[in-house]
Design a protein around this motif. Structure first.
Motif, PDB file in Angstrom:
ATOM      1  N   LYS A  67      38.112  -3.505  -6.058  1.00  0.00           N
ATOM      2  CA  LYS A  67      37.729  -3.308  -7.457  1.00  0.00           C
ATOM      3  C   LYS A  67      38.205  -1.957  -8.001  1.00  0.00           C
ATOM      4  O   LYS A  67      38.499  -1.825  -9.195  1.00  0.00           O
ATOM      5  N   TYR A  68      38.299  -0.951  -7.140  1.00  0.00           N
ATOM      6  CA  TYR A  68      38.581   0.410  -7.583  1.00  0.00           C
ATOM      7  C   TYR A  68      39.890   0.928  -6.999  1.00  0.00           C
ATOM      8  O   TYR A  68      40.260   0.609  -5.865  1.00  0.00           O
ATOM      9  N   LYS A  69      40.593   1.767  -7.796  1.00  0.00           N
ATOM     10  CA  LYS A  69      41.776   2.468  -7.325  1.00  0.00           C
ATOM     11  C   LYS A  69      41.719   3.911  -7.820  1.00  0.00           C
ATOM     12  O   LYS A  69      41.072   4.225  -8.823  1.00  0.00           O
ATOM     13  N   ASN A  70      42.428   4.777  -7.111  1.00  0.00           N
ATOM     14  CA  ASN A  70      42.500   6.177  -7.487  1.00  0.00           C
ATOM     15  C   ASN A  70      43.168   6.329  -8.857  1.00  0.00           C
ATOM     16  O   ASN A  70      44.049   5.543  -9.218  1.00  0.00           O
ATOM     17  N   THR A  71      42.766   7.339  -9.608  1.00  0.00           N
ATOM     18  CA  THR A  71      43.322   7.550 -10.950  1.00  0.00           C
ATOM     19  C   THR A  71      44.826   7.833 -10.928  1.00  0.00           C
ATOM     20  O   THR A  71      45.489   7.738 -11.959  1.00  0.00           O
ATOM     21  N   TYR A  72      45.383   8.163  -9.750  1.00  0.00           N
ATOM     22  CA  TYR A  72      46.833   8.316  -9.646  1.00  0.00           C
ATOM     23  C   TYR A  72      47.569   7.044 -10.086  1.00  0.00           C
ATOM     24  O   TYR A  72      48.712   7.101 -10.520  1.00  0.00           O
ATOM     25  N   TRP A  73      46.906   5.892  -9.951  1.00  0.00           N
ATOM     26  CA  TRP A  73      47.540   4.604 -10.233  1.00  0.00           C
ATOM     27  C   TRP A  73      47.205   4.059 -11.622  1.00  0.00           C
ATOM     28  O   TRP A  73      47.525   2.914 -11.935  1.00  0.00           O
ATOM     29  N   GLU A  74      46.628   4.874 -12.451  1.00  0.00           N
ATOM     30  CA  GLU A  74      46.134   4.395 -13.746  1.00  0.00           C
ATOM     31  C   GLU A  74      47.252   3.864 -14.643  1.00  0.00           C
ATOM     32  O   GLU A  74      47.013   3.016 -15.509  1.00  0.00           O
ATOM     33  N   PHE A  75      48.475   4.348 -14.437  1.00  0.00           N
ATOM     34  CA  PHE A  75      49.603   3.896 -15.250  1.00  0.00           C
ATOM     35  C   PHE A  75      49.872   2.396 -15.087  1.00  0.00           C
ATOM     36  O   PHE A  75      50.513   1.769 -15.937  1.00  0.00           O
TER      37      PHE A  75
END
Length: 270
Positions: free
Chosen positions: A167-175
């Motif tokens: 469900k969650y990923k690090n904000t590095y991957w927000e793009f």
């Protein structure tokens, strides 16, 4: 018009999708984001969570072309949201497979796969209802969400927070602005678990015994209407030779498929 989701990939992968008329979901353990497989448990649940990653942004992404495609033979697939076949089964059939199932009112339920693939001797799909398969990824820097505690063991019961994993990923991957199709499995026969004297131990042993030997992937079949309305965007430097190959694939497997040039053609060198 149904909203489209988009996937950046290669001509080779598109050929497999067209021939099989299906989308492949892979376990979190093979994703490029290594944090996706992390949890704060001795038993690693990531191998039982299968995903296919898409994005809801119609505007082309240079980053996505570079990361997940190929400038000379890359494609971006556009498909209707929730494009998969629905399998309608009765409440009675579900309760034969899962006697303790707590179903909403109604005589039928729509599954994401045939009932024998959702519930069998080897595993069960936790989120098997059709409308539960698509999720929007949430981006965070919270370590407790990026490496969650999934298992909780008490004296008479064991809890498993399956919905947290994937469900969650690090904000590095927000793009990526990602939406994903997710299936979460339990490597246990639901009926056997219910009638077992020690269900907690049965579930625990099921995880131990299938460790590192679960399914390598899982394919979901695409509905005819979604398949026929598929859209393909060519990569910015798609070659003329690959256009011939793509047109051949289109004629053989999906003559209704729409093919368009990249909006970035002659505007970038990648």
């Amino acid at each position: 018009m149904d909203k489209m989701l988009y996937k950046y990939t290669t001509l080779e992968s598109l050929a497999l999708i067209l021939k099989s008329k299906s989308i492949r979901l892979n376990p979190l353990t093979v994703m490029d984001d290594l944090q996706e497989a992390e949890s704060d448990d001795d038993i690693k649940y990531a191998q039982y969570v299968f995903i296919s990653s898409w994005m809801d942004q119609p505007l082309e992404s240079v980053a996505m072309w570079k990361l997940y495609s190929n400038m000379n033979r890359g494609v971006r697939i556009g498909l209707k949201r929730k494009p998969f076949k629905k399998y309608t089964v009765s409440r009675t059939d579900i309760q034969k497979k899962v006697p303790a199932a707590n179903l909403d009112k109604g005589n039928c339920i729509e599954l994401i796969a045939p009932i024998e693939q959702c519930f069998n001797d080897n595993y069960m799909i936790v989120n098997s209802a059709f409308d539960q398969s698509l999720e929007k990824v949430e981006y965070t820097d919270d370590p407790a969400l990026l490496s969650p505690k999934l298992f909780s063991i008490e004296q008479d019961r064991m809890g498993l927070a399956t919905a947290t994993m994937g469900k969650y990923k690090n904000t590095y991957w927000e793009f990526q602005n990602e939406e994903r199709y997710v299936l979460r499995f339990l490597p246990v026969d639901a009926k056997r678990m219910i009638y077992c004297e020690n269900a907690k131990e049965a579930v625990y042993q099921a995880f131990i015994n299938t460790n590192n030997s679960f399914l390598p992937y899982y394919d979901l079949k695409i509905r005819d209407d979604a398949f026929n309305s598929m859209e393909i965007t060519l990569s910015p430097q798609f070659t003329d030779g690959n256009k011939i190959l793509l047109e051949t694939l289109c004629q053989k497997y999906n003559p209704n498929m729409k093919i368009v040039e990249s909006a970035l053609k002659n505007k970038v060198r990648l």
